[in-house]
Design a protein around this motif. Structure first.
Motif, PDB file in Angstrom:
ATOM      1  N   SER A 131       0.831  -1.192   0.000  1.00 48.92           N
ATOM      2  CA  SER A 131       0.000   0.000   0.000  1.00 48.92           C
ATOM      3  C   SER A 131       0.875   1.254   0.000  1.00 48.92           C
ATOM      4  N   GLN A 132       0.311   2.347  -0.453  1.00 45.92           N
ATOM      5  CA  GLN A 132       1.058   3.607  -0.472  1.00 45.92           C
ATOM      6  C   GLN A 132       1.282   4.175   0.926  1.00 45.92           C
ATOM      7  N   ASN A 133       0.456   3.726   1.868  1.00 47.89           N
ATOM      8  CA  ASN A 133       0.566   4.303   3.204  1.00 47.89           C
ATOM      9  C   ASN A 133       1.622   3.617   4.065  1.00 47.89           C
ATOM     10  N   GLY A 134       2.439   2.756   3.431  1.00 47.91           N
ATOM     11  CA  GLY A 134       3.516   2.136   4.190  1.00 47.91           C
ATOM     12  C   GLY A 134       3.155   0.806   4.815  1.00 47.91           C
ATOM     13  N   ASP A 135       1.944   0.370   4.595  1.00 47.58           N
ATOM     14  CA  ASP A 135       1.558  -0.948   5.111  1.00 47.58           C
ATOM     15  C   ASP A 135       1.417  -1.914   3.934  1.00 47.58           C
ATOM     16  N   TYR A 136       1.082  -3.132   4.232  1.00 45.88           N
ATOM     17  CA  TYR A 136       0.951  -4.130   3.171  1.00 45.88           C
ATOM     18  C   TYR A 136       0.010  -5.221   3.637  1.00 45.88           C
ATOM     19  N   LEU A 137      -0.413  -6.018   2.689  1.00 41.43           N
ATOM     20  CA  LEU A 137      -1.202  -7.204   3.005  1.00 41.43           C
ATOM     21  C   LEU A 137      -0.461  -8.403   2.433  1.00 41.43           C
ATOM     22  N   GLY A 138       0.008  -9.264   3.298  1.00 44.76           N
ATOM     23  CA  GLY A 138       0.694 -10.462   2.837  1.00 44.76           C
ATOM     24  C   GLY A 138      -0.268 -11.614   2.768  1.00 44.76           C
ATOM     25  N   SER A 139       0.026 -12.549   1.879  1.00 43.16           N
ATOM     26  CA  SER A 139      -0.711 -13.802   1.943  1.00 43.16           C
ATOM     27  C   SER A 139       0.338 -14.894   1.943  1.00 43.16           C
ATOM     28  N   TYR A 140       0.173 -15.850   2.823  1.00 40.49           N
ATOM     29  CA  TYR A 140       1.228 -16.831   3.088  1.00 40.49           C
ATOM     30  C   TYR A 140       0.709 -18.226   2.771  1.00 40.49           C
ATOM     31  N   ILE A 141       1.624 -19.160   2.625  1.00 37.06           N
ATOM     32  CA  ILE A 141       1.201 -20.543   2.411  1.00 37.06           C
ATOM     33  C   ILE A 141       0.423 -21.015   3.638  1.00 37.06           C
ATOM     34  N   ASP A 142       0.851 -20.559   4.799  1.00 29.87           N
ATOM     35  CA  ASP A 142       0.207 -20.976   6.031  1.00 29.87           C
ATOM     36  C   ASP A 142      -1.141 -20.274   6.179  1.00 29.87           C
ATOM     37  N   HIS A 143      -2.173 -21.072   6.258  1.00 31.08           N
ATOM     38  CA  HIS A 143      -3.525 -20.520   6.275  1.00 31.08           C
ATOM     39  C   HIS A 143      -3.762 -19.614   7.478  1.00 31.08           C
ATOM     40  N   ASP A 144      -3.296 -20.040   8.642  1.00 31.24           N
ATOM     41  CA  ASP A 144      -3.554 -19.246   9.845  1.00 31.24           C
ATOM     42  C   ASP A 144      -2.808 -17.917   9.824  1.00 31.24           C
ATOM     43  N   VAL A 145      -1.598 -17.936   9.287  1.00 26.75           N
ATOM     44  CA  VAL A 145      -0.841 -16.686   9.202  1.00 26.75           C
ATOM     45  C   VAL A 145      -1.573 -15.728   8.244  1.00 26.75           C
ATOM     46  N   SER A 146      -2.036 -16.271   7.132  1.00 23.48           N
ATOM     47  CA  SER A 146      -2.778 -15.434   6.181  1.00 23.48           C
ATOM     48  C   SER A 146      -4.032 -14.862   6.817  1.00 23.48           C
ATOM     49  N   ARG A 147      -4.717 -15.680   7.563  1.00 24.36           N
ATOM     50  CA  ARG A 147      -5.951 -15.209   8.219  1.00 24.36           C
ATOM     51  C   ARG A 147      -5.633 -14.082   9.196  1.00 24.36           C
ATOM     52  N   ARG A 148      -4.572 -14.275   9.991  1.00 30.11           N
ATOM     53  CA  ARG A 148      -4.215 -13.223  10.949  1.00 30.11           C
ATOM     54  C   ARG A 148      -3.802 -11.947  10.225  1.00 30.11           C
ATOM     55  N   TYR A 154       9.776 -13.482  -1.700  1.00 24.61           N
ATOM     56  CA  TYR A 154       9.776 -14.662  -2.560  1.00 24.61           C
ATOM     57  C   TYR A 154       8.477 -14.785  -3.341  1.00 24.61           C
ATOM     58  N   THR A 155       7.528 -13.929  -3.024  1.00 24.90           N
ATOM     59  CA  THR A 155       6.181 -14.127  -3.569  1.00 24.90           C
ATOM     60  C   THR A 155       5.895 -13.135  -4.685  1.00 24.90           C
ATOM     61  N   ASP A 156       4.684 -13.202  -5.135  1.00 24.81           N
ATOM     62  CA  ASP A 156       4.177 -12.316  -6.163  1.00 24.81           C
ATOM     63  C   ASP A 156       3.828 -10.986  -5.478  1.00 24.81           C
ATOM     64  N   MET A 157       4.536  -9.928  -5.891  1.00 23.08           N
ATOM     65  CA  MET A 157       4.366  -8.644  -5.196  1.00 23.08           C
ATOM     66  C   MET A 157       3.561  -7.681  -6.056  1.00 23.08           C
ATOM     67  N   HIS A 158       2.620  -7.013  -5.436  1.00 28.35           N
ATOM     68  CA  HIS A 158       1.757  -6.078  -6.167  1.00 28.35           C
ATOM     69  C   HIS A 158       1.823  -4.697  -5.546  1.00 28.35           C
ATOM     70  N   LEU A 159       1.859  -3.707  -6.391  1.00 28.47           N
ATOM     71  CA  LEU A 159       1.807  -2.339  -5.899  1.00 28.47           C
ATOM     72  C   LEU A 159       0.434  -1.770  -6.222  1.00 28.47           C
ATOM     73  N   ILE A 160      -0.452  -1.814  -5.255  1.00 29.90           N
ATOM     74  CA  ILE A 160      -1.814  -1.282  -5.445  1.00 29.90           C
ATOM     75  C   ILE A 160      -2.454  -1.228  -4.068  1.00 29.90           C
ATOM     76  N   ASP A 161      -3.429  -0.377  -3.865  1.00 25.39           N
ATOM     77  CA  ASP A 161      -4.118  -0.431  -2.581  1.00 25.39           C
ATOM     78  C   ASP A 161      -5.587  -0.078  -2.630  1.00 25.39           C
ATOM     79  N   SER A 162      -6.111   0.195  -3.817  1.00 22.15           N
ATOM     80  CA  SER A 162      -7.558   0.424  -3.833  1.00 22.15           C
ATOM     81  C   SER A 162      -8.126   0.137  -5.209  1.00 22.15           C
TER      82      SER A 162
END
Lengths: 515, 401, 538
Positions: free
Chosen positions: C90-107, C352-360
């Motif tokens: 995100s442009q505001n300095g945060d991000y949303l990760g998605s991980y192989i681990d389901h619980d980590v992604s959920r958190r 290591y993952t697919d990285m995207h620059l977008i937030d809305s």
């Protein structure tokens, strides 16, 4: 209980409510209609907007009214009269190079475009026939093994097959796509493309390049696509419908808003009026939009949660504003033969213009240069204004219901950009204005009690059409609540002063409500 | 100990977090094996699952159930909200009472099962296996309710088995013996409030203790101090799994697929198909799935979940079930040799119209002896009652052992 | 001159797949390729020192496992290594990760919206339902609904049965899904703008539509329906770059006796007496066969490589109206080290993952408005990967290759052809965008290849630079792809076949069009088909 002797309440005397009332009363039911407003018609009314000036306050042209309803209810004998039929469309150009068309007949374009128009019209009329053929049918459910559903689908498949191999393929190709691509394939004249493109977007949250816009255009053409001007404004249509309904024995009460739908255990049993009066009936039919019906009058808490969630997801983002001008004299559109001022005038000089007007709406902004569909009814129907004076009525879009910053702050600025736009096509018009009124979707929402102020009660999109309109599970006019039915434009086949939803609902109630 | 918070931006550094009882569990977990239960470390077995199981049936076993998903539901419409949500009549769960409940989608297919704690008038806790906040918020439309998932804010400890009441009494919880099954009481404990409910997942005498996580360790200590004379033991999830199968309790994603995560629509189940028809109250005018369940009641269900008493002694995990004519009619979802009932037991799904009590079936069991696999067709019989259901489960006040 | 059984034009992955199945069935096949390297858009290129670029397609998921297995691509050296997760910055300095681990992604989602984290379960259930439905038709030829041939009627019945079998509610869900915009679709599940934006990107990749255009929900499906080793929706790197896929296919083809001529393009498909007789190459050579299979795009095949006199005017009109507008560009960048994205701090795992620059959703849609207006997006949507963090073969140790996919990029700039200056300006826009999220990024750049639709068209032959060889909208899907009445790989001239991504089921490195076309050709020759049709309950 004997067929045809039930007490049925109808919420809302909009045109669909009135049609439904008329057909149910004709079948012998005791029908009572409750209308919140002091006059019948819902969004199809004539009202004064300035002293001595009257206008069709929301819908302003008749082009989809089901001819069958007109005939079966004998609306002519109940007072429906047209000031003029078969209005031509003029696509205005700032420079005065207008394009005029009526059916296949086009003026102001190249020979190639003329020919393309013939082919386009033939094709679109043919396909619109498929859509139109569904208007008076109760949509089939899918995935069932019920005979009537399967027969209904077989009928649709047969009708599509009957188009012939080439047209069938073309229909399946374009029905789901955008009108921009289709028009670009065929035409070269910008003003022609703009006006035809507008037909795919009027009243919707779609640009010409949004898929679905072909479907919207087909919907618009599905009852022939002839523009007609009712004498005395749209209120005449509604009054005729009300007269017809009364003649069959329906009671219509105006100025009696319904507060809520009454429930006894799991069944709708009547309505409570705003006065607090509770009136029981065997069946309740709501002509209100689905969100109002289910979330306000009934309440989400009285529905199963999945269904309520679907209702809350219906897209009802209204986006058309309505402009009413009281004019001291006939406006002078640059280069337009004054005799043609009474036609349907559109400001959509190119596809790009339309698309740019739409772009703003996506972000909750109003168009800086809006598109307009204009009618000056007083040229054919002088009774709407004092002698020698005129009324201009225009649909203006895009004006999204949810405007960033809210409408109260933007109302004036938007009105100005609308007037500036008009001024560019009709120099001097601003100085002719004696009074003006601009209804934003928010105003339309509050005046006509339509959630989102949306023409069609629910966005007219493929995913909200036919057996998915307003949502799967209540597309056959019967709701999940026993005793409650819906008949408004939020149902198949949508709005546009067609009346088909009301008639289909009546038919479904007569055939399927059981004894 | 690391103090990374579940909701902090750095949460990803640990895939799983120590729960409020972690320090005590770690000391006792001599197997040094941990499993995951959502965000928390959980113990499969502290030292020996058989010993832990028998502690639950013979004395007292303690299980950390903090990771269970918990929601607090309040506000003026809490009762009508819950009543529309679940199939049973929540008005009959009085303050201070707990009710087992199941909730469905509009198609009458089970989303999850759980327990509703009516803590105080109009103040409810809903415990569930799966996360439910999406569905609860969808359900909130039109109701004046507050819904908060407070899983991390409440530590839960199950104290189960014949000496469990004696343990709690010795802890000084005066009057705890008067709590009837599915009852709740509140106690002052070390300056905070301890909620005790006579509930559990073992089908035996037992209690569940609920407290703020800051008091979790001291609660654990007090329970174990008091339990010393009553043969108390910590219990891991392996033992609990045995206890619940014996009790005939079903488990989401094991004995049925929760509807919210089932890709193949026909693989979901209705309450009737899970043997939970007794939880469906058609006297309520409205609840999610009511119409569909009425239709199902009229037209019949597709499946039945049955308890099987199987011949022989080889556990029938993942077995196919056949009728006596060798026609495949279903499959086993949970199975074990029951050490208490001394029976070979299973929960199974069979196609309608099979599944009547007393019906004979066959179960195809694959078993292995010293790496050699064999297959037998064992006769089985559908039974009505739980495989383990001692009178002490319902006795109030309970005996000391 | 010698006559072959079949000539396949274009050694992209579909052309090679087609040729390999035909060769495997015993046909004498000649594969011709205009470039002096094979692979088309499925290629590994060495354009700078010791770096290897996957310079067109860059990740692998859609490649049908049935084809992988039947052509024994593992034996021919192909290795696909799955990578886990994505990150949306995100442009505001945060991000949303998605991980192989389901619980980590959920958190991680819960960090942005507790409710959305749970709604994600419902969302993926519904997407997986659609994946399951569509996957059964990928390796089947679409029926012609306007035909009365028994085969078409039977196939229609087959699809109808499968459709009916979904049950009433899922049927409606399916119809809605195919006609909705990804933006409206996501509104039915999520509330958080970053979460919506993270899901929405897949709805427009390679597409000339905005996230608010109806029809984009399907495009998302097109990206979700692949799998790696049965995990639907997951993606992987081909070890050695995407060229490893075409190379393995080609080795298989050669192993079955195929011949390849690279380095000269086809000038014309030769038709005599209403039948194809072979191809004339740009170098003047002619090669003969009764079967010619084109892996080129539809417009390239019929508007550029055939004599209009051999085709009916209405057919040519339809080819001209085929929608194949490019919407994406690509930067292939050699890096001196791993860039540091400010928002990620030291979260290495997400690199290591697919990285995207977008937030809305709004930014995505505004990027599209620029495209409609005839320019590249000033605030582009960027999809980046650094395969060399996983793959040790593509760059020297410590150095990296970064694949940067960019949307939107128009086929023409304000109606005019791309110039080198336009291309460089576009490259700068992208570099600046990345630099804004990863200060110091530009200093790491050793070499960059900037590819606009012009380069994609000129080098790889993708008309207008459309990566799917034709847009994936309802008018060009299933029995409508590429043109109604010609959706069964059979061209309008006897002996002429089509096997490119212009055909069902469309683009992405799937190889299904090539395989399906081979099946049709073998059937027409009354030979047993060696082309797999898909696995049970997949």
């Amino acid at each position: 209980m004997i067929r045809g002797s039930r007490s049925i309440q109808i919420i809302g005397a909009g045109h669909n409510g009135l049609v439904c009332a008329a057909y149910l009363a004709r079948a012998g039911h005791q029908v009572t209609v409750f209308e919140a407003s002091s006059q019948v018609g819902g969004a199809a009314i004539t009202r004064e907007f300035a002293p001595g000036f009257k206008v069709s306050a929301a819908a302003h042209l008749v082009y989809m009214l089901d001819p069958g309803i007109e005939k079966e209810l004998d609306l002519a004998s109940h007072g429906l009269e047209y000031a003029r039929t078969g209005l031509q469309t003029i696509s205005l150009s700032e420079a005065g190079d207008h394009v005029r068309f009526n059916g296949d007949d086009v003026d102001g374009v190249s020979e190639g475009d003329r020919e393309a128009m013939r082919e386009y019209r033939r094709k679109m009329q043919h396909f619109a026939g498929i859509i139109g053929g569904l208007h008076n049918r109760v949509p089939a459910r899918l995935g069932t093994t019920d005979r009537p559903d399967l027969l209904e689908l077989a009928r649709l498949a047969f009708n599509i097959r009957r188009l012939g191999k080439n047209d069938m393929r073309e229909f399946l190709r374009i029905a789901g796509i955008n009108i921009y691509d289709v028009l670009q394939e065929l035409f070269e004249n910008d003003a022609l493309k703009g006006a035809l493109g507008l037909d795919g977007t009027l009243g919707t949250m779609l640009g010409t390049r949004s898929n679905n816009s072909v479907f919207c255009a087909l919907h618009r053409y599905s009852n022939g696509g002839r523009y007609q001007l009712p004498k005395g404004g749209m209120g005449t249509v509604s009054n005729a419908l009300a007269n017809a309904a009364r003649a069959f024995g329906a009671e219509i009460h105006t100025a009696r808003p319904v507060n809520r739908i009454l429930m006894d255990f799991d069944r709708a049993t009547g309505v409570e009026l705003q006065s607090g009066e509770q009136i029981e009936a065997d069946l309740v039919v709501s002509g209100a939009d689905p969100k109002t019906t289910f979330l306000k009058l009934l309440g989400a808490q009285n529905l199963e949660a999945g269904f309520a969630h679907k209702i809350s997801n219906i897209r009802t983002r209204g986006n058309v504003a309505k402009l009413h001008l009281a004019l001291g004299s006939v406006p002078d559109f640059t280069g337009l033969d004054p005799a043609l001022s009474a036609e349907r005038l559109v400001i959509a000089p190119s596809l790009q213009y339309v698309e740019q007007a739409f772009n703003h709406a996506k972000y909750g902004e109003h168009s800086r240069r809006p598109v307009m569909e204009i009618s000056i009814p007083t040229l054919d129907d002088p009774g709407l204004a004092p002698a020698g004076k005129h009324v201009l009525s225009a649909n203006v879009q895009w004006a999204p219901r949810e405007l960033k910053g809210g409408w109260s702050a933007a109302h004036e600025a938007f009105t100005e950009s609308v007037m500036n736009t008009l001024e560019r096509f009709a120099p001097g018009i601003c100085s002719q204005v004696m009074h003006r009124e601009l209804l934003t979707p928010q105003d339309i929402e509050s005046e006509f009690r339509i959630e989102g102020g949306h023409w069609h009660h629910a966005e007219l999109a493929l995913d909200q059409s036919m057996m998915m309109r307003p949502v799967p599970g209540t597309a056959q006019y019967k709701t999940p609540v026993d005793g409650l039915w819906i008949c408004g434009a939020g149902c198949h086949p949508g709005g546009g002063v067609m009346g088909s939803a009301g008639r289909n609902a009546a038919r479904a109630i007569i055939e399927r409500s059981g004894t | 100990m690391r103090t990374v918070h579940y909701h902090s931006r750095e949460h990803y550094r640990d895939k799983v977090f120590p729960g409020p009882f972690y320090s005590r569990q770690k000391a006792l977990n001599v197997n040094r094996e941990w499993s995951r239960w959502y965000d928390y470390l959980s113990v499969p077995a502290y030292s020996c699952s058989t010993t832990e199981y028998f502690a639950g049936r013979n004395a007292c076993a303690v299980f950390d159930l903090t990771p269970m998903t918990k929601h607090r539901i309040g506000g003026p419409d809490a009762l009508p909200f819950l009543n529309r949500l679940v199939t049973r009549d929540v008005a009959r769960i009085k303050p201070g009472r707990v009710g087992y409940a199941v909730w469905c989608n509009d198609e009458g297919q089970v989303i999850d099962d759980g327990t509703i704690f009516h803590l105080r008038e109009g103040d409810y806790r809903l415990c569930s296996q799966e996360h439910q906040i999406d569905w609860l918020m969808i359900n909130a439309l039109g109701f004046d309710v507050t819904i908060v998932e407070d899983t991390h804010d409440v530590a839960g400890l199950a104290v189960q088995g014949p000496t469990s009441c004696a343990v709690l009494k010795r802890m000084g919880l005066a009057g705890v013996e008067n709590i009837t099954p599915f009852g709740i009481d509140f106690f002052d404990f070390e300056g905070t409030e301890l909620t005790v409910s006579r509930t559990g997942y073992t089908g035996d005498l037992g209690y569940e203790l609920w407290i703020d996580p800051g008091h979790a360790e001291i609660l654990w200590d007090r329970v174990f101090e008091a339990g010393e004379l009553h043969n108390i033991r910590p219990m891991g999830s392996d033992a609990l799994e045995m206890l619940r199968i014996e009790a005939g309790f079903i488990l989401a994603a094991e004995d049925f697929m929760p509807a919210m995560q089932t890709v193949r629509p026909s693989h979901t189940r209705s309450p009737f198909e899970l043997g939970l028809g007794w939880l469906v109250d058609f006297n309520k005018p409205l609840f999610n799935g009511r119409k569909a369940l009425l239709t199902e009641k009229e037209n019949g269900s597709r499946y039945a979940l049955v308890k099987l008493d199987i011949e022989d002694n080889k556990p029938a995990n993942h077995s196919y079930v056949f009728d006596m004519k060798e026609k495949n009619i279903g499959w086993v979802t949970s199975a074990m040799w029951s050490p208490s009932a001394k029976k070979n037991i299973a929960l199974a799904t069979v196609e309608a119209p099979h599944g009547k009590v007393g019906e004979e079936m066959q179960v195809e069991i694959y078993y292995q002896r010293e790496l050699k696999w064999s297959r037998i067709m064992a006769r089985a019989k559908v039974v009505k009652d739980a495989f383990w259901d001692p009178p002490r489960r319902r006795q109030t006040p309970p005996a000391d052992y | 001159m010698k006559k072959h059984d079949a000539i396949v034009i274009g050694a992209g992955h579909n052309g090679i797949t087609n040729a390999a199945f035909l060769a495997k069935a015993g046909l004498d096949v000649l594969l011709v390729e205009k470039n002096d390297y094979i692979g088309g858009a499925t290629v590994s290129r060495n354009l700078h020192e010791d770096w290897i670029y996957s310079n067109c397609s860059y990740v692998c998921s859609l490649l049908r496992p049935e084809i992988y297995r039947t052509l024994d691509l593992a034996k021919y050296g192909l290795q696909v290594v799955p990578y886990g997760g994505t990150v949306t910055i995100s442009q505001n300095g945060d991000y949303l990760g998605s991980y192989i681990d389901h619980d980590v992604s959920r958190r991680e989602m819960a960090r942005h919206s507790h409710r959305d984290a749970d709604a994600d379960v419902r969302y993926w259930r519904d997407i997986m339902r659609q994946c399951r439905f569509i996957r059964q038709f990928l390796l089947r030829t679409a029926p012609d609904p306007a035909s009365f041939k028994p085969r078409d009627l039977l196939e229609l019945l087959h699809i109808g049965r499968k459709f009916w079998g979904l049950g009433e509610n899922v049927i409606y869900d399916t119809m809605r899904f195919y006609t909705m915009s990804i933006s409206d679709f996501l509104d039915e599940y999520f509330e958080n703008p970053l979460i919506k934006a993270a899901h929405a990107g897949s709805g427009i990749i390679g597409s000339a539509l905005g996230v608010m255009s109806p029809g984009t929900a399907y495009v998302l499906l097109h990206h979700a329906m692949g799998d790696v080793d049965g995990t639907v929706g997951s993606w992987g790197f081909a070890r050695g770059g995407m060229g490893a896929i075409s190379k393995a296919m080609h080795d298989c083809y050669i192993d079955h006796g195929g011949q390849t001529l690279a380095g000269s393009g086809v000038d014309q498909i030769v038709v005599k007496n209403g039948k194809v007789t072979g191809v004339a190459l740009e170098n003047g050579d002619e090669h003969h066969a009764d079967i010619v299979v084109s892996n080129m795009t539809l417009p390239r095949t019929f508007l550029e490589c055939m004599d209009p006199a051999d085709l009916r005017p209405e057919f040519l009109d339809k080819c001209r109206n085929f929608k194949i507008r490019g919407s994406s560009g690509k930067l292939n960048i050699a890096l001196d080290g791993v860039p540091k994205f400010t928002a990620l701090r030291d979260n290495q795992e997400l690199m290591y993952t697919d990285m995207h620059l977008i937030d809305s959703i709004e930014r995505l849609e505004r990027a599209y408005d620029d495209w409609k207006d005839g320019t590249w997006s000033r605030d582009p949507y960027i999809d980046m990967l650094i395969p060399t963090l996983t793959d040790p073969t593509m760059a020297p140790p410590g150095k990296h290759f970064m694949s940067v996919f960019v949307q939107y990029v128009p086929p023409k700039v304000k109606g005019k052809d791309w110039t080198d200056a336009d291309r460089d300006a576009f490259g700068q826009t992208v570099m600046n965008q990345i630099e804004a999220y990863a200060p110091g990024f530009k200093d790491l750049v050793v070499h960059a290849e900037v590819r606009t639709p012009r380069e994609l068209e000129n080098e790889v032959g993708l008309t207008e630079g459309n990566i799917f060889q034709g847009e994936l909208t309802m008018d060009q899907l299933l029995f409508n792809r590429p043109i109604p009445g010609y959706a069964q790989y059979r061209g309008p001239v006897k002996g002429l076949w089509m096997c490119g991504s212009s055909n069902h089921p469309g683009g992405g490195v799937m190889a299904a069009p090539g395989a399906n076309a081979a099946r049709e050709i073998l059937m027409s020759l009354r030979k047993p088909s060696n082309v797999p049709e898909g696995w049970l309950d997949d």
